[in-house]
Write a protein that holds these residues in place. Structure first.
Motif, PDB file in Angstrom:
ATOM      1  N   UNK A   1       0.819  -1.214   0.000  1.00 52.37           N
ATOM      2  CA  UNK A   1       0.000   0.000   0.000  1.00 52.37           C
ATOM      3  C   UNK A   1       0.855   1.267   0.000  1.00 52.37           C
ATOM      4  N   UNK A   2       2.073   1.176   0.521  1.00 50.07           N
ATOM      5  CA  UNK A   2       2.961   2.331   0.570  1.00 50.07           C
ATOM      6  C   UNK A   2       3.668   2.621  -0.739  1.00 50.07           C
ATOM      7  N   UNK A   3       3.640   1.698  -1.669  1.00 42.89           N
ATOM      8  CA  UNK A   3       4.297   1.901  -2.961  1.00 42.89           C
ATOM      9  C   UNK A   3       3.322   2.521  -3.954  1.00 42.89           C
ATOM     10  N   UNK A   4       3.880   3.257  -4.886  1.00 43.30           N
ATOM     11  CA  UNK A   4       3.033   3.847  -5.929  1.00 43.30           C
ATOM     12  C   UNK A   4       2.825   2.829  -7.042  1.00 43.30           C
ATOM     13  N   UNK A   5       1.864   3.103  -7.898  1.00 44.07           N
ATOM     14  CA  UNK A   5       1.583   2.187  -9.013  1.00 44.07           C
ATOM     15  C   UNK A   5       2.736   2.158 -10.000  1.00 44.07           C
ATOM     16  N   UNK A   6       3.547   3.194 -10.033  1.00 45.37           N
ATOM     17  CA  UNK A   6       4.705   3.236 -10.922  1.00 45.37           C
ATOM     18  C   UNK A   6       5.770   2.223 -10.553  1.00 45.37           C
ATOM     19  N   UNK A   7       5.863   1.889  -9.277  1.00 45.24           N
ATOM     20  CA  UNK A   7       6.830   0.868  -8.855  1.00 45.24           C
ATOM     21  C   UNK A   7       6.467  -0.513  -9.381  1.00 45.24           C
ATOM     22  N   UNK A   8       5.206  -0.730  -9.636  1.00 39.34           N
ATOM     23  CA  UNK A   8       4.749  -2.051 -10.056  1.00 39.34           C
ATOM     24  C   UNK A   8       4.902  -2.284 -11.557  1.00 39.34           C
ATOM     25  N   UNK A   9       5.449  -1.312 -12.275  1.00 41.22           N
ATOM     26  CA  UNK A   9       5.669  -1.527 -13.705  1.00 41.22           C
ATOM     27  C   UNK A   9       6.739  -2.575 -13.946  1.00 41.22           C
ATOM     28  N   UNK A  10       7.675  -2.719 -13.032  1.00 47.06           N
ATOM     29  CA  UNK A  10       8.727  -3.716 -13.177  1.00 47.06           C
ATOM     30  C   UNK A  10       8.355  -5.055 -12.550  1.00 47.06           C
TER      31      UNK A  10
ATOM     32  N   UNK B   1       6.564 -14.736  -1.705  1.00 48.52           N
ATOM     33  CA  UNK B   1       6.862 -14.373  -3.090  1.00 48.52           C
ATOM     34  C   UNK B   1       6.827 -12.859  -3.277  1.00 48.52           C
ATOM     35  N   UNK B   2       5.873 -12.188  -2.626  1.00 48.22           N
ATOM     36  CA  UNK B   2       5.824 -10.735  -2.740  1.00 48.22           C
ATOM     37  C   UNK B   2       7.045 -10.097  -2.082  1.00 48.22           C
ATOM     38  N   UNK B   3       7.387 -10.562  -0.882  1.00 49.50           N
ATOM     39  CA  UNK B   3       8.514  -9.962  -0.166  1.00 49.50           C
ATOM     40  C   UNK B   3       9.863 -10.327  -0.780  1.00 49.50           C
ATOM     41  N   UNK B   4       9.901 -11.376  -1.566  1.00 47.40           N
ATOM     42  CA  UNK B   4      11.156 -11.804  -2.175  1.00 47.40           C
ATOM     43  C   UNK B   4      11.327 -11.276  -3.581  1.00 47.40           C
ATOM     44  N   UNK B   5      10.992 -12.086  -4.589  1.00 50.46           N
ATOM     45  CA  UNK B   5      11.271 -11.700  -5.971  1.00 50.46           C
ATOM     46  C   UNK B   5      10.530 -10.449  -6.461  1.00 50.46           C
ATOM     47  N   UNK B   6       9.278 -10.283  -6.084  1.00 48.19           N
ATOM     48  CA  UNK B   6       8.524  -9.128  -6.572  1.00 48.19           C
ATOM     49  C   UNK B   6       9.091  -7.825  -6.029  1.00 48.19           C
TER      50      UNK B   6
ATOM     51  N   UNK C   1      12.093  -7.332  -5.064  1.00 50.30           N
ATOM     52  CA  UNK C   1      13.411  -7.142  -5.651  1.00 50.30           C
ATOM     53  C   UNK C   1      13.287  -6.560  -7.067  1.00 50.30           C
ATOM     54  N   UNK C   2      12.294  -6.995  -7.820  1.00 50.12           N
ATOM     55  CA  UNK C   2      12.082  -6.446  -9.164  1.00 50.12           C
ATOM     56  C   UNK C   2      11.699  -4.966  -9.103  1.00 50.12           C
ATOM     57  N   UNK C   3      10.929  -4.591  -8.081  1.00 48.56           N
ATOM     58  CA  UNK C   3      10.488  -3.208  -7.971  1.00 48.56           C
ATOM     59  C   UNK C   3      11.594  -2.286  -7.498  1.00 48.56           C
ATOM     60  N   UNK C   4      12.549  -2.808  -6.769  1.00 51.36           N
ATOM     61  CA  UNK C   4      13.624  -1.985  -6.244  1.00 51.36           C
ATOM     62  C   UNK C   4      13.215  -1.293  -4.962  1.00 51.36           C
ATOM     63  N   UNK C   5      14.097  -0.458  -4.441  1.00 50.43           N
ATOM     64  CA  UNK C   5      13.765   0.245  -3.194  1.00 50.43           C
ATOM     65  C   UNK C   5      12.643   1.244  -3.411  1.00 50.43           C
ATOM     66  N   UNK C   6      11.924   1.499  -2.359  1.00 49.26           N
ATOM     67  CA  UNK C   6      10.800   2.435  -2.429  1.00 49.26           C
ATOM     68  C   UNK C   6      11.328   3.854  -2.537  1.00 49.26           C
ATOM     69  N   UNK C   7      10.790   4.587  -3.505  1.00 48.84           N
ATOM     70  CA  UNK C   7      11.187   5.982  -3.719  1.00 48.84           C
ATOM     71  C   UNK C   7       9.945   6.862  -3.642  1.00 48.84           C
ATOM     72  N   UNK C   8      10.119   8.093  -3.192  1.00 46.31           N
ATOM     73  CA  UNK C   8       8.976   8.988  -3.149  1.00 46.31           C
ATOM     74  C   UNK C   8       8.471   9.283  -4.558  1.00 46.31           C
ATOM     75  N   UNK C   9       7.193   9.178  -4.765  1.00 45.41           N
ATOM     76  CA  UNK C   9       6.612   9.446  -6.069  1.00 45.41           C
ATOM     77  C   UNK C   9       6.707   8.285  -7.036  1.00 45.41           C
ATOM     78  N   UNK C  10       7.396   7.219  -6.683  1.00 45.48           N
ATOM     79  CA  UNK C  10       7.501   6.049  -7.532  1.00 45.48           C
ATOM     80  C   UNK C  10       8.380   6.236  -8.752  1.00 45.48           C
TER      81      UNK C  10
END
Length: 124
Positions: free
Chosen positions: A44-53, A98-103, A105-114
């Motif tokens: 919930x804390x991540x933006x939708x832009x982080x989920x593109x990867x 699976x979410x806390x592991x590979x997914x 890692x694909x998204x990378x660290x959380x950044x403000x604004x995604x």
């Protein structure tokens, strides 16, 4: 002796064993529930832009992780009855890991604004 500690002779091992078994099961269920809550808060804390990867969208992971929290809390709160609770909780644990592991890692660290950092490579 105290009335709450009264047990007939020879039955201490059975009472202590059941209590220890129950405490271990409750501690494992609480740990799994806390992992599910952590994954949901992270999602919930991540933006939708982080989920593109990631392989799935934010909406998909939000629904899956909410279900995982409900299933894991069904072990902590004993009054919730679900059919096939053991199998469903196993699926919930797999989804959380699976979410806390590979997914993640694909998204990378959380950044403000995604936003992703832009590289200076390539281009004109």
């Amino acid at each position: 002796m105290f009335s709450c500690f009264y047990v007939r002779e020879g039955r201490w091992a059975a009472v202590l064993g059941w209590t220890l078994y129950g405490l271990i099961n409750w501690a494992i269920a609480l740990f799994v529930a806390s992992l599910a809550v952590w994954a949901l808060v992270d999602c919930l804390g991540r933006s939708a832009g982080d989920f593109t990867f990631a392989r799935r969208s934010k909406d998909f992971w939000t629904v899956v992780l909410v279900l995982a929290v409900v299933l894991s809390l069904s072990f902590v709160v004993p009054f919730i009855y679900l059919p096939f609770r053991g199998f469903l909780s196993l699926l919930a644990i797999i989804a959380v890991v699976y979410y806390l592991g590979p997914e993640r890692q694909r998204m990378g660290p959380r950044r403000p604004g995604g936003e992703r950092p832009r590289s200076n490579r390539g281009g004109w």
